[in-house]
Design a protein around this motif. Structure first.
Motif: not given
Length: 126
Positions: A10, A12-13, A15-16
């Protein structure tokens, strides 16, 4: 989430994983081709770098020539350096010669280091 979609990253993944990805690239840049004074990343020998949600790294790479006598040592060094990056849980390095490596795969830094700046991209003087 279905089983087939659980490995899809995703936003978010991504970015992490960005700092981890940057650290893996830095680790790869510590590995040099034994015959050329440029690291394997800037030489364009890394064709693919994937880090999944489990923080497992997958690298597809090549060499400037299929007959590189130090291939096993360089592959092992890439695998070790990436495996040693904090946060990486596993590293798999795959060797390929498709497509064959050529000088167009060099980074700008490598071209400068080797004195191979692409003068064709500059405007001719009038």
């Amino acid at each position: 989430m279905s089983k087939e979609n659980e490995d899809i990253l995703t936003a978010e993944d991504a970015i992490e994983l960005a700092p981890l990805y940057d650290n893996v690239v830095l680790a790869i840049k510590q590995v040099y081709d034994p015959e050329i004074p440029v690291n394997v990343y800037d030489l364009g020998l890394i064709y693919e770098l994937i880090i999944n949600k489990k923080h497992e790294a997958y690298i597809k790479m090549t060499f400037t020539a299929p007959t590189c006598p130090m291939a096993d040592e360089v592959l092992a060094e890439v695998q070790k350096n990436v495996s040693d990056v904090p946060g990486i849980t596993a590293c798999n390095v795959e060797l390929t010669f498709d497509p064959p490596w050529d000088q167009s795969m060099l980074s700008e830094e490598a071209k400068i280091e080797l004195g191979l700046e692409d003068f064709a991209s500059t405007e001719p003087e009038a």
